[in-house]
Scaffold this active site. Structure first.
Site, PDB file in Angstrom:
ATOM      1  N   HIS A  58       0.647   9.459  -0.934  1.00 26.02           N
ATOM      2  CA  HIS A  58      -0.386   8.649  -0.288  1.00 26.02           C
ATOM      3  C   HIS A  58      -1.614   9.547  -0.146  1.00 26.02           C
ATOM      4  O   HIS A  58      -1.578  10.540   0.584  1.00 26.02           O
ATOM      5  CB  HIS A  58       0.134   8.193   1.077  1.00 26.02           C
ATOM      6  CG  HIS A  58      -0.863   7.497   1.938  1.00 26.02           C
ATOM      7  ND1 HIS A  58      -1.218   6.193   1.746  1.00 26.02           N
ATOM      8  CD2 HIS A  58      -1.576   7.930   3.003  1.00 26.02           C
ATOM      9  CE1 HIS A  58      -2.108   5.841   2.664  1.00 26.02           C
ATOM     10  NE2 HIS A  58      -2.347   6.882   3.441  1.00 26.02           N
ATOM     11  N   ASP A  84       3.181  -2.918  -2.253  1.00 26.10           N
ATOM     12  CA  ASP A  84       2.956  -2.222  -0.981  1.00 26.10           C
ATOM     13  C   ASP A  84       3.421  -3.097   0.192  1.00 26.10           C
ATOM     14  O   ASP A  84       2.812  -3.122   1.257  1.00 26.10           O
ATOM     15  CB  ASP A  84       1.488  -1.824  -0.817  1.00 26.10           C
ATOM     16  CG  ASP A  84       1.330  -0.652   0.152  1.00 26.10           C
ATOM     17  OD1 ASP A  84       2.347  -0.022   0.483  1.00 26.10           O
ATOM     18  OD2 ASP A  84       0.197  -0.383   0.583  1.00 26.10           O
TER      19      ASP A  84
END
Lengths: 434, 317
Positions: free
Chosen positions: A189, A315
């Site tokens: 991330h 996601d």
């Protein structure tokens, strides 16, 4: 749930789209014993074993089942938000046959015994293939690397700290170095948390008008730039978990041009929505990283079309009403998406922004390749993870009819065109749209 | 006293600061001399007169039981007066302490100072400030020459010849002075040297040390005559350089299964102190192929040889 012996299935008169072999042709697909026997023109009823179920596809698309490389499933520790069972029901309704679940659970997936737990739960309660990514650092604390070798041997398909960034460059360097010895993929991330600070939506005019603290794009590009330098130093395998802005794509392009083992995903949200969708403080559009400007969205789609962006992810991140029905700045980030990923992404095809086969490649073939999984292909001998897609069926998303345990979809009441009408996992029909 | 080594080997330099700088002849000369001391040490009368009247100071800035004991015994068997000094490194600012200590000790007219220090290069710095001979007993992550010499003596006595042997050095290469000294020495004597470690424990540029580098024990041990295990410090086990003891042992710990990849007559070495269950399994450490106790015996002989060979070079010798 699983019958011992499945009848063979013939998907007849379909448009066969196999991105793994760049094939798009009218034909039939025969499934026997859980694997793909063959895909070709005119197998017909005459060319199948006795007892075969013949499914008339009437020209609909037959493609590899989708591999969702980034989905949060609440097991263990947040079963109220999502379970492997509820996530897999949402998955099959969205044509997803493989879920890659994220390690930000309670406890975190940072120990081989938890990988084993996920696999057992998936076997006992799931309808799709479920593979965990394991934590890159113990307890997702960003300090000490996990047992990358033993976790990979236990079945972890990649290593990530989920929604967190590893800010310590020395830790990241050593993790990349160590992971390389095991051929392990690190998924990261990319966000500098200090620079994002209290930011809750994309920094710029809209955030300013709403009086919300902005999260600058540079928080993403700085972390990505750093990571690329570390990949150059270590030779590790690296995947950016969710890129959102045009500047990041420049960084990604340079890394790929330099021949580094660098790949990237974009989420369905960032490919189809932008910051304006936040509108009057709609918290279902509060995401991390945040929705960006329309120019960024267009750049992401263009990057997907040319293959610079490798993978599209949902996601998927179920959040309770309690943490969403709050002032925007205080609400939790995240959206569910596993069920709507395919239909939402078909928007891009209908708009002429991307070719169908390119989209399907990013939804199945590429993630399977990156993770070393056998799916994502219709090659004979491959596991029969297949989706039948009606590309044109119009429908309206009703959040109450979605299969996820949570309702936080940014596509509520969206008019979509196309969807999965039949999902087959390991040769067994697990979903049919009626 | 009628016992004395027959070899008249003299070390050409005043100090022994590292294996680097020693010639082939120096190494062989030291090993031959040490070989004689092995035999002397096995007699009832162990004392010789090579260092009679000489003063030997063991100056240890870093705690060490076995190396210090080994040097102390070596000095005493050669008839020297031996003084042990352990210096806490935290007392004063380090650079000051080292040079001040060197000047102070030098004023007491020692003949040989044996130094161990936690900083690479510290022993060489000290050697510049004193008039006597200095022996490096381990400086940081740089060199530990007497360890490499004792390892070579151990191998030579068991295998006859070092040239042509395949030696796999496994474990924490990055932080190991033992590895650096051994790589240089074994290469000088014509062995084929491999290093085996996870990438996080390999120094960048190790490929240019004249070694074969692998991250895989099976590959690294295949056909090896000697398997040399290194110690992994505790603070490096838990996620900083390797994830955990379990994982390290699973992939890099020497157990019987991994040892079976090496030649059937392969011998196992470890400079000590061992972490049983971390880099080496007890069954292997205590097994028939283990030379670990023999290494300790060779250690005293090698240190006697080094002291003797240096002393022959001292003023008034």
């Amino acid at each position: 749930m699983l019958s011992d012996r499945q009848r063979p299935i013939l998907l007849a008169n379909a448009r066969i789209v196999d991105p793994s072999r760049d094939l798009d042709f009218p034909g039939d697909l025969l499934i026997v014993d859980g694997t793909i026997r063959e895909a070709k023109r005119g197998i017909g009823a005459a060319g199948v074993p006795e007892g075969t179920d013949i499914v008339e596809c009437r020209g609909r698309i037959v493609a590899p089942g989708l591999v969702d490389m980034r989905a949060f499933v609440g097991e263990p520790g947040a079963e109220g938000r999502e379970t492997i069972s509820s996530a897999s029901q949402a998955a099959v309704a969205g044509g997803v046959t493989t879920i890659i679940c994220q390690p930000d659970t309670q406890p975190a997936i940072d120990d081989p015994t938890i990988v084993d737990f996920i696999q057992r739960r998936a076997r006992d309660t799931g309808m799709v293939h479920v593979h965990p990514m394991a934590a890159l650092t113990k307890g997702l604390q960003g300090q000490e690397m996990t047992e990358i070798g033993l976790l990979k041997a236990a079945g972890a398909v990649a290593f990530t700290d989920g929604a967190r960034s590893v800010t310590n460059s020395q830790v990241m360097r050593r993790a990349l170095t160590y992971a390389r010895d095991f051929g392990a993929l690190i998924v990261h991330h990319t966000e500098d948390p200090d620079l994002t600070g209290e930011g809750v939506m994309n920094e710029g005019e809209f955030a300013a008008r709403l009086g919300l603290v902005g999260a600058p794009k540079a928080a993403e590009t700085i972390m990505l730039e750093r990571d690329i330098r570390l990949v150059t130093l270590t030779g590790g395998r690296y995947h950016a978990a969710s890129l959102t802005c045009a500047e990041s794509l420049d960084v990604l392009r340079r890394a790929k041009d330099a021949g580094l083992h660098v790949t990237a995903s974009a989420s369905i949200n960032h490919l189809t929505l932008n910051e304006i969708d936040v509108g009057p403080y709609r918290t279902f559009f509060k995401l991390s990283p945040p929705l960006r400007a329309e120019d960024d969205r267009r750049a992401l789609v263009a990057a997907l079309a040319e293959g610079l962006i490798d993978v599209v992810v949902s996601d998927h991140n179920p959040q309770d009403v309690e943490v969403k029905r709050l002032p925007f700045a205080e609400a939790a980030a995240g959206a569910i998406g596993i069920e709507t990923m395919l239909p939402a992404s078909l928007r891009l095809v209908h708009n002429g922004e991307i070719k169908l086969i390119t989209l399907l490649k990013a939804l199945s073939t590429r993630p399977a390749e990156l993770l070393g999984l056998p799916g994502g292909t219709l090659r004979p001998g491959a596991p029969a993870d297949v989706v039948v897609i009606d590309p044109d069926a119009p429908w309206i998303v009703d959040r109450d009819e979605l299969k996820s345990k949570c309702r936080n979809t940014p596509f509520d009441e969206a008019r979509l065109q196309g969807r999965a009408v039949c999902t087959i996992v390991a040769g067994r029909t697990v979903y049919e749209y009626v | 006293m009628n016992i004395a080594p027959k070899s008249s080997f003299v070390l050409s330099s005043r100090h022994l600061l590292g294996i680097e700088g020693l010639s082939y002849a120096d190494i062989v000369g030291l090993l031959d001399l040490a070989g004689e001391f092995v035999e002397l040490n096995r007699q009832i009368e162990k004392k010789t007169a090579g260092l009679r009247g000489r003063t030997l100071i063991n100056l240890f800035f870093e705690a060490s039981t076995r190396t210090q004991a080994s040097f102390e015994l070596a000095g005493k068997r050669l008839g020297a007066d031996v003084m042990n000094m352990s210096v806490s490194s935290s007392s004063i600012r380090k650079g000051e302490t080292l040079i001040d200590t060197a000047i102070t000790l030098n004023a007491m007219h020692p003949d040989i100072i044996v130094v161990r220090h936690h900083a690479s290069g510290a022993v060489e710095l000290l050697a510049q400030k004193v008039d006597c001979s200095v022996i490096n007993a381990g400086d940081g992550q740089h060199e530990h020459p007497t360890q490499a010499l004792l390892d070579a003596l151990t191998i030579r006595r068991r295998k006859g010849e070092i040239s042509g042997l395949t030696v796999a050095i496994c474990g924490d290469i990055l932080h190991s002075r033992v590895a650096r000294s051994n790589i240089i020495l074994l290469n000088t004597l014509g062995a084929r040297v491999r290093v085996v470690a996870p990438s996080t424990l390999l120094p960048p540029g190790i490929e240019r040390f004249g070694v074969e580098v692998t991250r895989d024990m099976r590959e690294g041990l295949a056909g090896a005559d000697i398997v040399m295990m290194l110690r992994l410090q505790r603070e490096r086990m838990n996620g900083s350089f390797v994830p955990s003891v379990q994982e390290y042992f699973a992939y890099y710990g020497l157990d019987q299964k991994k040892l079976a990849y090496a030649k059937s007559d392969a011998l196992v070495m470890h400079p000590g102190p061992m972490n049983r269950g971390v880099e080496i399994d007890s069954i292997v450490a205590d097994g028939a192929q283990s030379l670990i106790r023999e290494q300790v015996e060779m250690g005293v002989a090698v240190r006697m040889a080094v002291l003797e060979a240096l002393s022959r070079n001292l003023p008034n010798a």
